[in-house]
Design a protein around this motif. Structure first.
Motif, PDB file in Angstrom:
ATOM      1  N   UNK A  95       9.449  35.633   3.592  1.00  0.00           N
ATOM      2  CA  UNK A  95       7.938  36.048   3.696  1.00  0.00           C
ATOM      3  C   UNK A  95       7.303  35.373   4.853  1.00  0.00           C
ATOM      4  N   UNK A  96       6.350  36.242   5.698  1.00  0.00           N
ATOM      5  CA  UNK A  96       5.646  35.701   6.676  1.00  0.00           C
ATOM      6  C   UNK A  96       4.222  36.195   6.475  1.00  0.00           C
ATOM      7  N   UNK A  97       3.081  35.568   6.997  1.00  0.00           N
ATOM      8  CA  UNK A  97       1.913  35.957   6.774  1.00  0.00           C
ATOM      9  C   UNK A  97       1.095  35.854   8.067  1.00  0.00           C
ATOM     10  N   UNK A  98      -0.047  36.872   7.938  1.00  0.00           N
ATOM     11  CA  UNK A  98      -1.028  36.724   9.166  1.00  0.00           C
ATOM     12  C   UNK A  98      -2.442  37.211   8.555  1.00  0.00           C
TER      13      UNK A  98
ATOM     14  N   UNK B 269       3.497  31.249  -7.413  1.00  0.00           N
ATOM     15  CA  UNK B 269       3.002  30.912  -5.912  1.00  0.00           C
ATOM     16  C   UNK B 269       3.317  31.399  -4.707  1.00  0.00           C
ATOM     17  N   UNK B 270       4.012  32.405  -4.804  1.00  0.00           N
ATOM     18  CA  UNK B 270       4.861  32.951  -3.813  1.00  0.00           C
ATOM     19  C   UNK B 270       5.645  31.915  -3.136  1.00  0.00           C
ATOM     20  N   UNK B 271       5.958  31.175  -3.754  1.00  0.00           N
ATOM     21  CA  UNK B 271       6.900  30.056  -3.143  1.00  0.00           C
ATOM     22  C   UNK B 271       8.317  30.022  -3.978  1.00  0.00           C
ATOM     23  N   UNK B 272       8.166  30.020  -5.105  1.00  0.00           N
ATOM     24  CA  UNK B 272       9.271  29.763  -6.019  1.00  0.00           C
ATOM     25  C   UNK B 272       9.485  31.109  -7.083  1.00  0.00           C
ATOM     26  N   UNK B 273      10.535  31.668  -6.860  1.00  0.00           N
ATOM     27  CA  UNK B 273      10.726  32.904  -7.473  1.00  0.00           C
ATOM     28  C   UNK B 273      11.776  32.728  -8.644  1.00  0.00           C
ATOM     29  N   UNK B 274      11.293  33.676  -9.639  1.00  0.00           N
ATOM     30  CA  UNK B 274      12.225  33.517 -11.040  1.00  0.00           C
ATOM     31  C   UNK B 274      13.562  34.471 -10.672  1.00  0.00           C
ATOM     32  N   UNK B 275      14.635  34.045 -11.503  1.00  0.00           N
ATOM     33  CA  UNK B 275      15.706  34.944 -11.157  1.00  0.00           C
ATOM     34  C   UNK B 275      15.689  36.405 -11.434  1.00  0.00           C
ATOM     35  N   UNK B 276      15.908  37.158 -10.601  1.00  0.00           N
ATOM     36  CA  UNK B 276      15.711  38.598 -10.792  1.00  0.00           C
ATOM     37  C   UNK B 276      16.448  39.395 -11.865  1.00  0.00           C
ATOM     38  N   UNK B 277      15.587  40.438 -12.385  1.00  0.00           N
ATOM     39  CA  UNK B 277      16.014  41.132 -13.458  1.00  0.00           C
ATOM     40  C   UNK B 277      16.099  42.623 -12.827  1.00  0.00           C
ATOM     41  N   UNK B 278      17.113  43.186 -13.578  1.00  0.00           N
ATOM     42  CA  UNK B 278      17.373  44.675 -13.190  1.00  0.00           C
ATOM     43  C   UNK B 278      16.625  45.602 -13.292  1.00  0.00           C
ATOM     44  N   UNK B 279      15.935  46.345 -12.278  1.00  0.00           N
ATOM     45  CA  UNK B 279      15.119  47.490 -12.309  1.00  0.00           C
ATOM     46  C   UNK B 279      15.660  48.806 -12.449  1.00  0.00           C
ATOM     47  N   UNK B 280      16.634  49.383 -11.694  1.00  0.00           N
ATOM     48  CA  UNK B 280      17.222  50.413 -11.580  1.00  0.00           C
ATOM     49  C   UNK B 280      18.628  50.446 -10.896  1.00  0.00           C
ATOM     50  N   UNK B 281      19.677  51.218 -11.459  1.00  0.00           N
ATOM     51  CA  UNK B 281      20.841  51.383 -10.907  1.00  0.00           C
ATOM     52  C   UNK B 281      21.031  52.672 -10.174  1.00  0.00           C
ATOM     53  N   UNK B 282      22.052  52.970  -9.443  1.00  0.00           N
ATOM     54  CA  UNK B 282      22.512  54.088  -8.999  1.00  0.00           C
ATOM     55  C   UNK B 282      22.791  55.151 -10.237  1.00  0.00           C
ATOM     56  N   UNK B 283      22.448  56.355  -9.988  1.00  0.00           N
ATOM     57  CA  UNK B 283      22.761  57.239 -11.186  1.00  0.00           C
ATOM     58  C   UNK B 283      23.104  58.488 -10.774  1.00  0.00           C
ATOM     59  N   UNK B 284      22.968  58.722  -9.438  1.00  0.00           N
ATOM     60  CA  UNK B 284      23.233  60.120  -9.139  1.00  0.00           C
ATOM     61  C   UNK B 284      24.331  59.975  -8.135  1.00  0.00           C
ATOM     62  N   UNK B 285      25.052  61.209  -7.693  1.00  0.00           N
ATOM     63  CA  UNK B 285      26.109  61.250  -6.883  1.00  0.00           C
ATOM     64  C   UNK B 285      25.756  60.886  -5.311  1.00  0.00           C
TER      65      UNK B 285
ATOM     66  N   UNK C  13      14.084  43.389  -5.023  1.00  0.00           N
ATOM     67  CA  UNK C  13      15.359  42.844  -4.520  1.00  0.00           C
ATOM     68  C   UNK C  13      16.340  43.682  -4.654  1.00  0.00           C
ATOM     69  N   UNK C  14      17.325  43.356  -3.811  1.00  0.00           N
ATOM     70  CA  UNK C  14      18.429  44.048  -4.011  1.00  0.00           C
ATOM     71  C   UNK C  14      19.734  43.062  -3.436  1.00  0.00           C
TER      72      UNK C  14
ATOM     73  N   UNK D  93      10.903  31.213   2.031  1.00  0.00           N
ATOM     74  CA  UNK D  93      12.078  32.146   1.615  1.00  0.00           C
ATOM     75  C   UNK D  93      11.932  32.489   0.289  1.00  0.00           C
ATOM     76  N   UNK D  94      12.329  33.746   0.118  1.00  0.00           N
ATOM     77  CA  UNK D  94      12.456  34.281  -1.365  1.00  0.00           C
ATOM     78  C   UNK D  94      13.469  34.379  -1.920  1.00  0.00           C
ATOM     79  N   UNK D  95      14.732  34.492  -1.244  1.00  0.00           N
ATOM     80  CA  UNK D  95      15.981  34.343  -1.667  1.00  0.00           C
ATOM     81  C   UNK D  95      16.893  33.145  -1.215  1.00  0.00           C
ATOM     82  N   UNK D  96      17.831  32.914  -1.679  1.00  0.00           N
ATOM     83  CA  UNK D  96      18.579  31.910  -1.491  1.00  0.00           C
ATOM     84  C   UNK D  96      19.633  32.297  -0.490  1.00  0.00           C
ATOM     85  N   UNK D  97      20.138  31.180   0.461  1.00  0.00           N
ATOM     86  CA  UNK D  97      21.157  31.367   1.612  1.00  0.00           C
ATOM     87  C   UNK D  97      22.656  31.722   1.244  1.00  0.00           C
ATOM     88  N   UNK D  98      22.845  31.563  -0.250  1.00  0.00           N
ATOM     89  CA  UNK D  98      24.129  31.837  -0.696  1.00  0.00           C
ATOM     90  C   UNK D  98      24.423  33.334  -1.191  1.00  0.00           C
TER      91      UNK D  98
END
Length: 353
Positions: free
Chosen positions: A159-162, A216-232, A199-200, A173-178
């Motif tokens: 995340x950057x800001x202006x 606080x936009x610095x510490x993010x909770x573990x992600x929860x699934x929103x949508x999976x690929x459903x179509x060809x 996230x993806x 950082x929003x996500x981890x390096x691993x």
């Protein structure tokens, strides 16, 4: 594959192409576009070459959103600002929130090098930089990480800001390096008192869209699934495209779907779909179109320097009833298409979940 088209392409497309200065002469694509009340601004993902494929974010300006000019002699956001001058920053999305401009981006510490094939995903390999630090010991011993690159060179998102949309600074950082985790997109307002991002994280088979919250936009909770690929047309993966747009019917979310069309040559097609999310709880999908709404049709969307058959929207502005969709084409140039918000919502309401 699409139904009756909702989007009309700008006759001047592609509206942005690679060119001088030298750091953007190879490709310019996947833009973040915003309007500050006076004029339009664009951050474009650009690179001066493919070997190594070091990407920066450039700055362009426009009076009408169609005719653009480079506004800065140097990139305004670089991999060095994230910690590594031999890295790559990619796929910006800009959101206006609490009086400031916020930029989400993907980052790799060490840029890969790419050899386009003209038929599919380029053949890519990690670059042998002269000052590249040694790979982690686990990789050197022949771990599974070697096949997909060094374990310390996964794509993470930040995340950057202006305050003015022109001068940017790294925020956090929003996500981890691993974990390979990209297509991170910030919602333009708090939801139930919390900041929210899409996230993806990369999965073993097909990757999906996830949702994560922060106080606080610095510490993010573990992600929860929103949508999976459903179509060809999503059989490879899906991911968020543009920052969600608040409407009376819900959050309008455009997303990209990737279809593998010939695995033997890594041929894929990138298209755009849409879904409608509940305003109070975005985990609830209210509607989702089973067919894509936008797909490669024009020559510049089917043939390009880096990868063919790609439309990759990363920004959508709403002006009255008009949606202005900005997208990367073939990871090479930038296009613009327009649609009616009313027609878009009618199409979604016809496909409730």
């Amino acid at each position: 594959m699409i139904q009756e088209p909702l989007f009309t392409r700008e006759p001047a497309n592609p509206i942005v192409t690679p060119g001088q200065p030298a750091w953007r002469r190879a490709v310019s694509f996947n833009p973040a576009v915003f309007h500050d009340g006076k004029q339009y601004w664009m951050l474009d993902r650009c690179a001066g070459g493919l070997r190594p494929f070091i990407c920066h974010l450039g700055l362009l300006r426009s009076d009408d959103g169609v005719k653009w000019e480079v506004a800065s002699a140097e990139p305004v956001f670089t991999p060095a600002m994230c910690g590594s001058p031999i890295g790559s920053v990619q796929d910006p999305r800009v959101t206006r929130l609490e009086g400031r401009w916020w930029l989400t981006f993907a980052y790799r510490p060490y840029a890969w090098s790419s050899h386009p094939t003209g038929v599919g995903v380029p053949e890519s390999h990690e670059t042998d930089f002269p000052d590249l630090p040694p790979a982690p010991a686990a990789d050197q011993k022949g771990s599974a990480n070697v096949a997909s690159g060094r374990s310390d060179n996964l794509t993470r998102s930040g995340l950057a800001v202006s305050d003015d949309g022109q001068n940017w600074s790294f925020h956090s950082w929003i996500t981890s390096p691993d974990t390979d985790d990209r297509n991170v997109i910030l919602f333009p307002e708090k939801i139930a008192g919390r900041y929210a991002v899409l996230r993806r994280p990369l999965e073993a088979t097909s990757s999906s869209i996830w949702l994560s919250y922060s106080e606080d936009m610095r510490n993010w909770k573990e992600p929860e699934i929103l949508a999976r690929a459903n179509f060809p047309w999503e059989n490879n993966r899906i991911g968020g495209s543009c920052p969600p747009i608040r409407t009376d019917a819900g959050w309008l979310l455009f997303y990209h779907g990737v279809e593998t069309t010939d695995a033997s040559v890594k041929a894929v097609t990138y298209r755009m779909g849409a879904m409608l999310l509940d305003l109070q709880d975005p985990r609830k999908i209210l509607a989702r179109c089973p067919l894509p709404l936008f797909e490669p049709e024009a020559y510049y969307e089917r043939v390009g320097l880096y990868i063919p058959n790609v439309v990759f929207p990363t920004s959508c502005l709403l002006e009255g009833d008009t949606l202005l969709l900005y997208y990367g084409a073939c990871d090479t140039c930038i296009g613009l298409a327009r649609a009616s918000l009313r027609s878009m919502l009618d199409r979604l309401r016809a496909n409730p979940c």
